[in-house]
Design an enzyme around this catalytic site. Structure first.
Site, PDB file in Angstrom:
ATOM      1  N   ARG A  93      -3.583   2.905   8.467  1.00  0.00           N
ATOM      2  CA  ARG A  93      -3.844   1.588   7.862  1.00  0.00           C
ATOM      3  C   ARG A  93      -2.590   0.750   7.839  1.00  0.00           C
ATOM      4  NH1 ARG A  93      -8.116   2.586   3.455  1.00  0.00           N
ATOM      5  NH2 ARG A  93      -8.501   4.768   3.745  1.00  0.00           N
ATOM      6  N   ARG A 110      -1.753 -47.891 -12.432  1.00  0.00           N
ATOM      7  CA  ARG A 110      -1.700 -48.835 -11.305  1.00  0.00           C
ATOM      8  C   ARG A 110      -2.576 -50.040 -11.650  1.00  0.00           C
ATOM      9  NH1 ARG A 110      -1.948 -43.679  -8.161  1.00  0.00           N
ATOM     10  NH2 ARG A 110      -0.289 -43.689  -6.605  1.00  0.00           N
ATOM     11  N   TYR A 151      10.237 -35.689 -16.757  1.00  0.00           N
ATOM     12  CA  TYR A 151       8.792 -35.482 -16.723  1.00  0.00           C
ATOM     13  C   TYR A 151       8.247 -35.588 -15.303  1.00  0.00           C
ATOM     14  CZ  TYR A 151       8.099 -40.540 -16.140  1.00  0.00           C
ATOM     15  OH  TYR A 151       8.122 -41.819 -15.658  1.00  0.00           O
ATOM     16  N   GLY A 179      -8.459  -8.049   4.429  1.00  0.00           N
ATOM     17  CA  GLY A 179      -9.283  -8.343   5.596  1.00  0.00           C
ATOM     18  C   GLY A 179      -8.513  -8.759   6.837  1.00  0.00           C
ATOM     19  N   SER A 216      11.308 -43.851 -11.897  1.00  0.00           N
ATOM     20  CA  SER A 216      10.189 -42.965 -11.585  1.00  0.00           C
ATOM     21  C   SER A 216      10.100 -42.871 -10.066  1.00  0.00           C
ATOM     22  CB  SER A 216       8.888 -43.532 -12.164  1.00  0.00           C
ATOM     23  OG  SER A 216       7.816 -42.704 -11.786  1.00  0.00           O
ATOM     24  N   ARG A 232      -3.760  -1.408  -6.092  1.00  0.00           N
ATOM     25  CA  ARG A 232      -2.913  -2.607  -6.024  1.00  0.00           C
ATOM     26  C   ARG A 232      -3.331  -3.520  -7.154  1.00  0.00           C
ATOM     27  NH1 ARG A 232      -5.733  -4.950  -0.559  1.00  0.00           N
ATOM     28  NH2 ARG A 232      -7.779  -5.199  -1.436  1.00  0.00           N
ATOM     29  N   MET A 289      -5.995  -7.103   8.396  1.00  0.00           N
ATOM     30  CA  MET A 289      -5.702  -6.037   9.348  1.00  0.00           C
ATOM     31  C   MET A 289      -6.627  -4.861   9.093  1.00  0.00           C
ATOM     32  SD  MET A 289      -1.700  -6.284   9.988  1.00  0.00           S
ATOM     33  CE  MET A 289      -1.074  -7.161   8.608  1.00  0.00           C
ATOM     34  N   GLY A 315       8.606 -42.662  -6.726  1.00  0.00           N
ATOM     35  CA  GLY A 315       7.330 -42.849  -6.039  1.00  0.00           C
ATOM     36  C   GLY A 315       7.432 -42.120  -4.722  1.00  0.00           C
ATOM     37  N   THR A 316       7.156 -40.827  -4.787  1.00  0.00           N
ATOM     38  CA  THR A 316       7.449 -39.999  -3.619  1.00  0.00           C
ATOM     39  C   THR A 316       6.440 -40.179  -2.482  1.00  0.00           C
ATOM     40  OG1 THR A 316       6.425 -38.224  -4.876  1.00  0.00           O
ATOM     41  CG2 THR A 316       8.830 -38.204  -4.704  1.00  0.00           C
ATOM     42  N   ASN A 317       5.336 -40.868  -2.757  1.00  0.00           N
ATOM     43  CA  ASN A 317       4.431 -41.169  -1.637  1.00  0.00           C
ATOM     44  C   ASN A 317       5.137 -42.135  -0.693  1.00  0.00           C
ATOM     45  OD1 ASN A 317       2.581 -39.756  -3.163  1.00  0.00           O
ATOM     46  ND2 ASN A 317       1.687 -41.604  -4.054  1.00  0.00           N
ATOM     47  N   ASP A 318       5.640 -43.217  -1.273  1.00  0.00           N
ATOM     48  CA  ASP A 318       6.369 -44.172  -0.443  1.00  0.00           C
ATOM     49  C   ASP A 318       7.712 -43.613  -0.001  1.00  0.00           C
ATOM     50  OD1 ASP A 318       4.985 -46.620   0.127  1.00  0.00           O
ATOM     51  OD2 ASP A 318       4.844 -46.910  -2.045  1.00  0.00           O
ATOM     52  N   HIS A 359     -16.039  -9.429   2.448  1.00  0.00           N
ATOM     53  CA  HIS A 359     -15.000 -10.354   2.899  1.00  0.00           C
ATOM     54  C   HIS A 359     -15.149 -11.721   2.235  1.00  0.00           C
ATOM     55  CE1 HIS A 359     -13.266 -13.349   5.674  1.00  0.00           C
ATOM     56  NE2 HIS A 359     -12.284 -12.479   5.716  1.00  0.00           N
ATOM     57  N   LYS A 389       0.829  -1.196   0.000  1.00  0.00           N
ATOM     58  CA  LYS A 389       0.000   0.000   0.000  1.00  0.00           C
ATOM     59  C   LYS A 389       0.872   1.260   0.000  1.00  0.00           C
ATOM     60  CE  LYS A 389      -3.736  -0.738   2.320  1.00  0.00           C
ATOM     61  NZ  LYS A 389      -4.486  -1.030   3.540  1.00  0.00           N
ATOM     62  N   CYS A 448       6.051 -40.028 -10.123  1.00  0.00           N
ATOM     63  CA  CYS A 448       4.625 -40.351 -10.217  1.00  0.00           C
ATOM     64  C   CYS A 448       3.929 -40.300  -8.866  1.00  0.00           C
ATOM     65  CB  CYS A 448       4.409 -41.685 -10.909  1.00  0.00           C
ATOM     66  SG  CYS A 448       5.147 -43.055 -10.007  1.00  0.00           S
ATOM     67  N   ARG A 462       2.624 -50.196 -14.333  1.00  0.00           N
ATOM     68  CA  ARG A 462       3.338 -50.726 -13.175  1.00  0.00           C
ATOM     69  C   ARG A 462       2.846 -52.128 -12.839  1.00  0.00           C
ATOM     70  NH1 ARG A 462       2.817 -47.758  -7.477  1.00  0.00           N
ATOM     71  NH2 ARG A 462       0.738 -48.678  -7.500  1.00  0.00           N
TER      72      ARG A 462
HETATM   73  C1  PEP Z   1       4.337 -43.701  -4.683  1.00  0.00           C
HETATM   74  O1  PEP Z   1       4.648 -44.427  -3.746  1.00  0.00           O
HETATM   75  O2  PEP Z   1       4.645 -42.509  -4.771  1.00  0.00           O
HETATM   76  C2  PEP Z   1       3.510 -44.228  -5.775  1.00  0.00           C
HETATM   77  C3  PEP Z   1       3.254 -43.514  -6.847  1.00  0.00           C
HETATM   78  O3  PEP Z   1       2.984 -45.463  -5.604  1.00  0.00           O
HETATM   79  P1  PEP Z   1       1.704 -45.772  -4.695  1.00  0.00           P
HETATM   80  O4  PEP Z   1       1.142 -44.461  -4.285  1.00  0.00           O
HETATM   81  O5  PEP Z   1       0.786 -46.574  -5.544  1.00  0.00           O
HETATM   82  O6  PEP Z   1       2.315 -46.529  -3.583  1.00  0.00           O
HETATM   83 MG    MG Z   2       4.451 -46.551  -3.989  1.00  0.00          MG
END
Ligand code: PEP
Ligand code: MG
Length: 876
Positions: free
Chosen positions: A93, A561, A850, A102, A763, A337, A104, A765-768, A455, A23, A830, A617
């Site tokens: 202000r 999957r 990718y 909203g 690839s 702004r 402050m 598997g970032t969940n695991d 708001h 501001k 993935c 997979r």
């Molecule tokens: C993972 O682990 O990131 C993954 C893609 O495999 P899943 O989620 O099926 O275990």
């Molecule tokens: Mg996995």
């Protein structure tokens, strides 16, 4: 030299945003541009930081500096603080470097006291106006600076109107307001135990401290957390001489956008109120008028505002959100702004501005926040359902989208019911910053009061959440938990549907449809593709998901999957039979039945994907997940299999594991039961050969999950290869294919050089990988992880936003080691993180080829990847 903490407006410019706040920097910039801005000064964000170091107190040097700047202000205006002739009044202000709507609050008319009000009445020859300003000041000061509940004062105002038998504030005369001021002061004394401060400088110091303190309030902290804003940034304070919109019928105040913030249409969009002060417009107390009507009422002022808006847009090269006041026929800009907008407007404005040659395509791509695209990619109600349902009421189309849910009457209720998995619409008279958490959890927001800049509207648009605001026919009773519309009453268990694109409200559950992605969006995504260097694939395993992903522009499948296919009704029986088999022969017989079905699945997917890459997979989850749980189901299965129920139970017990996610799953299944992997490899290749015969030259990518060791992977790889060679021989035809693995166990990342030697691709598997790096179950983390974030132990949920320090270290290690032994190694991700914009940018910089994400996130990932390329182009 000591630090300079205070800057007059003519000492700053827009480049000083970090120091002066958004501001303050824009007020300075407008001053420099020659736009009429009431003069003032800004106390810097560095002063805010120091304020906290000083134990939330103002210090001597700052006080001296402020005194000097007040003198400048007095000189500039020819008025004096506290004067009984012609008092200087100011607004105070907040203004952080990143706008926090909203969060402050504002104090207007500061400087008024029992003497100055007489001066103001005399000077303006308008006693009513002077006392109206004074009572507003007491109310705002008490609420904002002293944190007294504003209802204490609202109630007195309502009582006064009732006593006089009038409806509008404007119907109260000077004497009424004089009385009201006395009542307000008494109320203040009763609540605070001391008189209302009469000394303007004391008022100012209290207000400055209040703004600094408000940087640390809970709402502000929550907003910053939600929007990735650094807590250390601090807020500036703007002290500006007052101009008055409440001086009669030639005065007014309003807010307007240079383009429509909901649709992007290039037409001035906003609201104003005649004879009113700033907060009246946003507070929804009186219903404001559309900005276009100002053209009839005050043509010259309108023209001037229109030209100012154009000038600011040309200057900032972006849509502006402006606040203005008209004092006795003279226009003043109080703020400008870059305007917050819906995703639809963001894309449309960016595309229009490229066509208007105001910005480049690169700038357009950088303008749209990838996360915001989410709002565009979400469903709308089908034409059919709109035609066959009559709205029960209509409000303002405040933030587009379609939302269906049961009614929640408070933010708290919305949050707790949503946490239980219920879809709720937050229905309120109007929302306030306290409602933020409930607004986050609700599917949509519906309010009975307030305009397009209320708001609810502003915050919902910021979140990309469907919102209908100001539906005046609704009578919301938050205590009895009812919404009445005419003769009908709706309760917490009733489902309603709201259309944020039209403002219509329906009783019941309307059918929704996927978003339509044409026009400007298509053109915009074309530019995104032009600049993007990293590929974006999708995670999909049904023809429906695949088609959706293709519509969103997916360039391949990064994860199919196969287990999801196993659950289909026509095959789960054979899958169970295969799992329960006590000998190889029975198992192979069952697998033989599954083979043609899997082959057909893959054939369909390849056919849809044409020649785009498809990564399939091999079976991943622990086998017990496929078996029935309930006694009756077990009995049924035993009956169908013609075995004793005890045998089924026995096998279920055999397959039980203490830690199934760390157990018999992934490629370990293929090591022990190679016949499963053989069946899948055969299905993948036979389907591909079938496609080749159709003229679709698919190159399937076979992905082996959960490897932790090169030798282990080699075993499975050989199984798969042998089977594929067999298929080639049988068919008398060879095709190309790739064999790769998922990196989802830390050991795989650490030994990536050895693993890369025997694979074509990785690839992540970032969940695991996240689960195993943190040693934190991905299925149970939700029970306590939110507390970690609340306590600031973790900044973000690592299952949503990749932990770059830990998991990222493993990824970087694997990329580096993998490419060392295999220069052609193709690398992607993935896990869920593949659709999270910050993670996508990070992975681009790490050098991935990718990302793969769910179909709805494909455009988001594409935009994030394009932005990463523009910011840091890769050598081709
Ligand atoms: C993972 O682990 O990131 C993954 C893609 O495999 P899943 O989620 O099926 O275990
Ligand atoms: Mg996995």
């Amino acid at each position: 030299m000591s630090t300079k903490y205070v800057y007059n407006f003519n000492e700053g410019d827009m480049s000083m945003r970090a120091l002066l706040g958004g501001k303050g920097a824009n007020l300075a910039e407008m001053t420099n541009l020659g736009i009429t801005v009431p003069y003032g000064f800004t106390i810097t964000t560095e002063a805010c930081t120091r304020f906290y170091e000083e134990d939330k107190k103002l210090w001597d040097d700052l006080n001296k500096e402020v005194t000097e700047h007040i003198k400048d202000l007095e000189k500039e205006n020819g008025k004096t603080f506290g004067s009984t002739e012609d008092p200087l009044l100011v607004s105070v202000r907040s203004g952080a470097p990143i706008s926090m709507p909203g969060m402050m609050d504002t104090i207007l008319n500061l400087g008024l006291n029992d003497d100055a009000v007489i001066g103001l009445a005399k000077k303006t020859d308008n006693e009513r106006f002077a006392y109206d300003s004074y009572r507003r000041f007491i109310q705002m000061f008490s609420d904002v600076a002293m944190e007294l509940d504003k209802n204490n004062f609202e109630n007195l105002l309502t009582a006064k109107k009732e006593a006089k038998g009038v409806k509008q504030d404007t119907d109260l005369d000077a004497n009424d307001l004089k009385e009201l001021v006395e009542e307000y002061k008494e109320k203040y004394k009763e609540l605070m135990g001391e008189d209302f401060p009469q000394e303007p400088r004391e008022q100012l110091d209290l207000a400055i401290s209040a703004v600094f303190r408000s940087w640390g309030n809970e709402r502000a902290i929550l907003y910053r957390k939600l929007n990735d804003i650094d807590d250390a940034m601090g807020t500036a304070v703007n002290v500006q001489s007052m101009v008055f919109g409440n001086m009669g019928d030639t005065s007014g105040t309003g807010v307007a956008f240079s383009r429509n913030p909901a649709t992007g249409e290039n037409k001035l969009f906003g609201e104003y109120l005649i004879n009113a002060q700033g907060e009246d417009v946003v507070a929804g107390v009186r219903t404001p008028q559309e900005i276009q009507t100002l053209a009839d009422k005050m043509p010259e002022v309108y023209q001037q505002f229109f030209e100012t808006s154009e000038k600011l847009e040309q200057h900032y090269k972006d849509m502006q959100d402006m606040e203005f006041t008209i004092q006795d026929g003279k226009l003043f800009l109080l703020q400008t702004r870059n305007g917050k907008r819906t995703a639809q407007a963001a894309v449309n404005v960016a595309v229009d501005m490229v066509h208007e040659e105001l910005i480049t395509k690169e700038e357009a791509v950088l303008r749209v926040n990838p996360k915001d695209l989410d709002g565009l990619l979400h469903p709308t109600f089908t034409d059919e359902s709109i035609k066959s349902n009559e709205p029960i009421a209509k409000g303002l189309a405040a933030s587009p989208g379609a939302a269906v849910g049961k009614i929640a009457f408070s933010a708290k209720e919305a949050a707790s019911r949503a946490a239980e998995g219920e879809a709720v619409i937050l229905v309120r008279e109007e929302t306030s910053p306290e409602d933020l958490e409930g607004m986050v959890s609700a599917k949509g927001i519906l309010t009975a009061r307030g305009g397009m800049t209320s708001h609810a509207a502003v915050v919902a648009r910021g979140m990309g959440k469907c919102c209908v605001a100001g539906a005046g026919e609704l009578h919301v009773n938050e205590f009895e938990h009812t919404v009445r519309v005419g003769d009908n009453v709706y309760k917490a268990d009733d489902v309603i549907s709201i259309d944020g694109s039209t403002g219509a409200i329906y009783a019941g559950n309307l059918e929704t449809q996927p978003p339509q992605l044409e026009g400007a969006f298509g053109e915009f995504m074309g530019w995104v593709d032009e600049f993007r260097q990293m590929k974006v694939r999708t995670n999909a395993d049904t023809p429906r998901d695949v088609s959706q992903a293709l519509e969103f522009g997916a360039e391949g499948i990064g994860l199919c999957r196969t287990e999801h296919m196993f659950f289909k009704e026509d095959r789960i029986f054979q899958v169970r039979k295969m799992i329960l088999a006590s000998d190889l022969e029975t198992r192979e017989a069952a697998l033989e039945k599954i083979l043609p079905m899997q082959e057909d699945d893959f054939y369909q997917i390849y056919s849809l994907m044409k020649e785009r890459p498809v990564t399939v997979r091999l079976l991943d989850p622990p086998l017990h997940e496929f078996l029935p749980r309930g006694d009756q189901e077990i009995m049924d299965l035993a009956h169908e299999l013609k075995v004793e129920p005890a045998r089924v139970k026995e096998r279920i017990v055999e397959l039980q594991e203490v830690n199934p996610m760390l157990g018999f799953r992934g490629l370990r299944l293929a090591v022990i039961y190679p016949e499963i992997a053989r069946m899948q490899a055969r299905a993948i290749i036979q389907a591909a050969i079938h496609c080749h015969e159709d003229g679709i030259k698919v190159v399937p990518e076979i992905m082996i999950p959960l490897s932790s060791d090169a030798k282990e992977l080699k075993t499975v790889k050989e199984t798969v290869r042998e089977e594929i060679e067999k298929v080639f021989e049988e068919k008398g035809k060879k095709i190309d294919y790739l064999l790769g693995t998922m990196i989802e166990i830390p050991r795989a990342a650490i030994t990536a050089d050895e693993i890369a030697e025997i694979t074509d691709f990785f690839s992540f598997g970032t969940n695991d990988l996240t689960q195993m790096t943190f040693g934190l179950s991905r299925d149970d983390a939700g029970k306590f992880l939110p507390k970690y974030i609340e306590k600031d132990i973790l900044e973000k949920d690592p299952f949503q936003v990749l932990d770059q320090k830990g998991v990222g270290f493993l990824i970087e290690t694997a990329v580096e080691k993998g490419r060392k032994t295999n220069q052609d190694l193709h690398i992607g991700i993935c896990g869920e993180h593949g659709g999270e914009p910050n993670t996508v940018k990070y992975l681009y910089n790490v050098g991935l080829d990718y990302v793969s994400c769910s179909p709805f996130r494909v455009p988001i990932a594409k935009l994030a990847a394009a932005q990463a390329s523009i910011e840091n182009p890769r050598n081709k």
